[in-house]
Motif scaffolding. Structure first.
Motif, PDB file in Angstrom:
ATOM      1  N   GLY A  40       0.719  -1.239   0.053  1.00 28.67           N
ATOM      2  CA  GLY A  40      -0.042  -0.230  -0.094  1.00 28.67           C
ATOM      3  C   GLY A  40       0.878   1.164  -0.014  1.00 28.67           C
ATOM      4  O   GLY A  40       0.202   2.421   0.092  1.00 28.67           O
ATOM      5  N   CYS A  41       2.195   1.028  -0.236  1.00 32.45           N
ATOM      6  CA  CYS A  41       2.888   2.350  -0.132  1.00 32.45           C
ATOM      7  C   CYS A  41       2.848   3.188  -1.451  1.00 32.45           C
ATOM      8  O   CYS A  41       2.339   2.670  -2.243  1.00 32.45           O
ATOM      9  N   ARG A  42       3.675   4.379  -1.376  1.00 36.98           N
ATOM     10  CA  ARG A  42       3.556   4.807  -2.695  1.00 36.98           C
ATOM     11  C   ARG A  42       5.244   4.938  -3.133  1.00 36.98           C
ATOM     12  O   ARG A  42       6.300   5.183  -2.275  1.00 36.98           O
ATOM     13  N   PHE A  43       5.567   4.502  -4.345  1.00 35.85           N
ATOM     14  CA  PHE A  43       6.776   3.951  -4.796  1.00 35.85           C
ATOM     15  C   PHE A  43       7.064   4.823  -6.122  1.00 35.85           C
ATOM     16  O   PHE A  43       6.575   4.778  -7.140  1.00 35.85           O
ATOM     17  N   LEU A  44       8.459   5.383  -5.965  1.00 38.24           N
ATOM     18  CA  LEU A  44       8.838   6.122  -7.164  1.00 38.24           C
ATOM     19  C   LEU A  44      10.006   5.464  -7.642  1.00 38.24           C
ATOM     20  O   LEU A  44      11.133   5.303  -6.948  1.00 38.24           O
ATOM     21  N   GLU A  45      10.219   5.362  -8.937  1.00 35.09           N
ATOM     22  CA  GLU A  45      11.215   4.501  -9.590  1.00 35.09           C
ATOM     23  C   GLU A  45      11.704   5.533 -10.522  1.00 35.09           C
ATOM     24  O   GLU A  45      11.378   5.789 -11.556  1.00 35.09           O
ATOM     25  N   ILE A  46      13.109   5.913 -10.296  1.00 32.25           N
ATOM     26  CA  ILE A  46      13.665   6.850 -11.245  1.00 32.25           C
ATOM     27  C   ILE A  46      14.833   6.082 -12.047  1.00 32.25           C
ATOM     28  O   ILE A  46      15.750   5.861 -11.625  1.00 32.25           O
ATOM     29  N   GLY A  47      14.541   5.875 -13.451  1.00 35.95           N
ATOM     30  CA  GLY A  47      15.312   5.289 -14.093  1.00 35.95           C
ATOM     31  C   GLY A  47      14.655   3.869 -14.301  1.00 35.95           C
ATOM     32  O   GLY A  47      15.409   2.949 -13.815  1.00 35.95           O
ATOM     33  N   VAL A  48      13.566   3.580 -15.004  1.00 34.94           N
ATOM     34  CA  VAL A  48      12.880   2.451 -15.145  1.00 34.94           C
ATOM     35  C   VAL A  48      13.815   1.224 -15.930  1.00 34.94           C
ATOM     36  O   VAL A  48      13.612   0.245 -15.668  1.00 34.94           O
ATOM     37  N   GLY A  49      14.277   1.872 -16.931  1.00 35.76           N
ATOM     38  CA  GLY A  49      15.263   0.937 -17.757  1.00 35.76           C
ATOM     39  C   GLY A  49      14.295   0.350 -19.159  1.00 35.76           C
ATOM     40  O   GLY A  49      13.173   0.350 -18.810  1.00 35.76           O
ATOM     41  N   ILE A  60       3.843  -4.979  -7.429  1.00 33.86           N
ATOM     42  CA  ILE A  60       3.060  -3.929  -7.287  1.00 33.86           C
ATOM     43  C   ILE A  60       1.635  -3.702  -7.366  1.00 33.86           C
ATOM     44  O   ILE A  60       0.930  -3.130  -6.545  1.00 33.86           O
ATOM     45  N   ASP A  61       1.186  -4.544  -8.445  1.00 35.29           N
ATOM     46  CA  ASP A  61      -0.369  -4.591  -8.760  1.00 35.29           C
ATOM     47  C   ASP A  61      -1.090  -5.309  -7.349  1.00 35.29           C
ATOM     48  O   ASP A  61      -1.815  -4.728  -6.940  1.00 35.29           O
ATOM     49  N   GLU A  66       1.091   2.378  -5.173  1.00 30.23           N
ATOM     50  CA  GLU A  66       0.663   3.452  -5.969  1.00 30.23           C
ATOM     51  C   GLU A  66       2.365   3.577  -6.569  1.00 30.23           C
ATOM     52  O   GLU A  66       3.390   4.239  -5.678  1.00 30.23           O
ATOM     53  N   TYR A  67       2.646   3.475  -7.967  1.00 31.51           N
ATOM     54  CA  TYR A  67       3.652   3.588  -8.614  1.00 31.51           C
ATOM     55  C   TYR A  67       3.889   4.411  -9.653  1.00 31.51           C
ATOM     56  O   TYR A  67       2.937   4.891 -10.271  1.00 31.51           O
ATOM     57  N   VAL A  68       4.946   5.262  -9.469  1.00 28.08           N
ATOM     58  CA  VAL A  68       5.445   6.115 -10.551  1.00 28.08           C
ATOM     59  C   VAL A  68       6.749   5.864 -11.109  1.00 28.08           C
ATOM     60  O   VAL A  68       7.692   5.682 -10.104  1.00 28.08           O
ATOM     61  N   GLY A  69       6.799   5.662 -12.344  1.00 24.20           N
ATOM     62  CA  GLY A  69       8.315   5.366 -13.080  1.00 24.20           C
ATOM     63  C   GLY A  69       8.560   6.564 -13.803  1.00 24.20           C
ATOM     64  O   GLY A  69       7.795   6.923 -14.701  1.00 24.20           O
ATOM     65  N   SER A  87      -1.244  -8.148 -19.242  1.00 22.13           N
ATOM     66  CA  SER A  87      -2.683  -8.041 -18.076  1.00 22.13           C
ATOM     67  C   SER A  87      -2.639  -7.392 -16.946  1.00 22.13           C
ATOM     68  O   SER A  87      -3.099  -7.890 -16.033  1.00 22.13           O
ATOM     69  N   ILE A  88      -1.692  -6.260 -17.014  1.00 20.50           N
ATOM     70  CA  ILE A  88      -1.604  -5.657 -15.619  1.00 20.50           C
ATOM     71  C   ILE A  88      -2.278  -4.148 -16.032  1.00 20.50           C
ATOM     72  O   ILE A  88      -1.336  -3.329 -16.823  1.00 20.50           O
ATOM     73  N   ALA A  89      -3.189  -3.841 -15.759  1.00 23.49           N
ATOM     74  CA  ALA A  89      -3.786  -2.397 -16.061  1.00 23.49           C
ATOM     75  C   ALA A  89      -4.221  -1.911 -15.024  1.00 23.49           C
ATOM     76  O   ALA A  89      -5.311  -1.055 -14.743  1.00 23.49           O
ATOM     77  N   ASN A  90      -3.244  -1.572 -13.934  1.00 27.69           N
ATOM     78  CA  ASN A  90      -3.462  -1.058 -12.841  1.00 27.69           C
ATOM     79  C   ASN A  90      -3.392   0.543 -12.775  1.00 27.69           C
ATOM     80  O   ASN A  90      -2.520   0.970 -13.319  1.00 27.69           O
ATOM     81  N   ARG A  91      -4.613   1.040 -12.313  1.00 21.64           N
ATOM     82  CA  ARG A  91      -4.627   2.753 -12.517  1.00 21.64           C
ATOM     83  C   ARG A  91      -3.484   3.442 -11.569  1.00 21.64           C
ATOM     84  O   ARG A  91      -3.420   4.539 -11.882  1.00 21.64           O
ATOM     85  N   ASN A  92      -3.105   2.582 -10.905  1.00 19.32           N
ATOM     86  CA  ASN A  92      -2.209   3.037  -9.854  1.00 19.32           C
ATOM     87  C   ASN A  92      -0.611   3.072 -10.206  1.00 19.32           C
ATOM     88  O   ASN A  92       0.272   3.177  -9.625  1.00 19.32           O
TER      89      ASN A  92
END
Length: 226
Positions: A40-49, A60-61, A66-69, A87-92
């Motif tokens: 349930g955390c908020r996770f930011l990945e800088i440099g997804v690759g 994550i799903d 909540e993910y931002v890449g 088949s990963i269509a998570n709005r988060n």
């Protein structure tokens, strides 16, 4: 850093990297462990690759994270397609891409929009000329006691054999550095000489080694976003 224990950033007895592919797999295992500890955390990945890590995004799903890449726009577009195919269509799950330059302005935009994250993972350029600014910008996006993760901590551009997949790009960067600059670990400089003394980050020793460092933000500071 705490006093009395070994300095995980400069443990001279720790083996050097020999199998980079195995190391990257260990990094992914460590990251997944941390994410599973923080549902349930908020996770930011800088440099997804460029390669979609399906196990990571499935976790994550499932964990409702909540993910931002952040990465180049074309990489982000490819990941959206790959996630849909898996088949990963998570709005988060969101991606923010930069057309030119670096991810720095997207970090600034996230801060201006009032976003804050429990975990931030900086796996970017590894050059102090790019990632020092990104790390400072990331600090403004962390919640109190948030985690800031780094890999390739001892990587130096003068030893590109450690990373065969990016060897050509690393050689190009080396040409922009003096020999001394190319043989210093830029990520270590960012952590040891800036983040720890300037922002009172602490190394989470139970999750860290010389090539994978987990920092924890203090519980209160003027720069923290609550």
């Amino acid at each position: 850093m705490s006093v009395g224990g070994p300095d995980v950033l400069f443990d001279v007895n720790h083996p050097r990297l020999s199998n980079y592919c195995a190391y990257r797999q260990s990094v992914q295992t460590r990251l997944l462990h941390i994410l599973r500890e923080n549902p349930g955390c908020r996770f930011l990945e800088i440099g997804v690759g460029p390669i979609l890590r399906q196990e990571q995004f499935k976790s994550i799903d499932e964990l409702r994270i909540e993910y931002v890449g952040l990465d180049f726009k074309h990489i982000c577009a490819k990941h959206r397609i790959d996630l849909a195919a898996a088949s990963i269509a998570n709005r988060n799950i969101r991606f923010l891409g930069n057309v030119v330059g670096t991810y720095l302005f997207n970090l600034i935009r996230l801060m201006r929009h009032g976003e804050a994250f429990d975990i931030i993972y900086l796996d970017g350029n590894h050059s102090i000329y790019v990632d020092l600014a990104a790390a400072i910008a990331a600090v403004r996006l962390l919640k109190p006691r948030g985690l800031l993760l780094f890999n390739d901590v001892r990587f130096v551009f003068g030893q590109t054999e450690l990373n065969q997949k990016t060897a050509l790009a690393d050689i190009a960067k080396t040409k922009e550095l003096t020999e001394d600059e190319a043989n210093e670990p830029h990520v270590t400089i960012i952590i040891r000489e800036y983040l720890i003394p300037m922002f009172s980050f602490a190394v989470v020793r139970s999750w860290s080694d010389p090539d994978w460092i987990v920092l924890r933000a203090p519980s209160s500071a003027p720069w923290l976003r609550i």
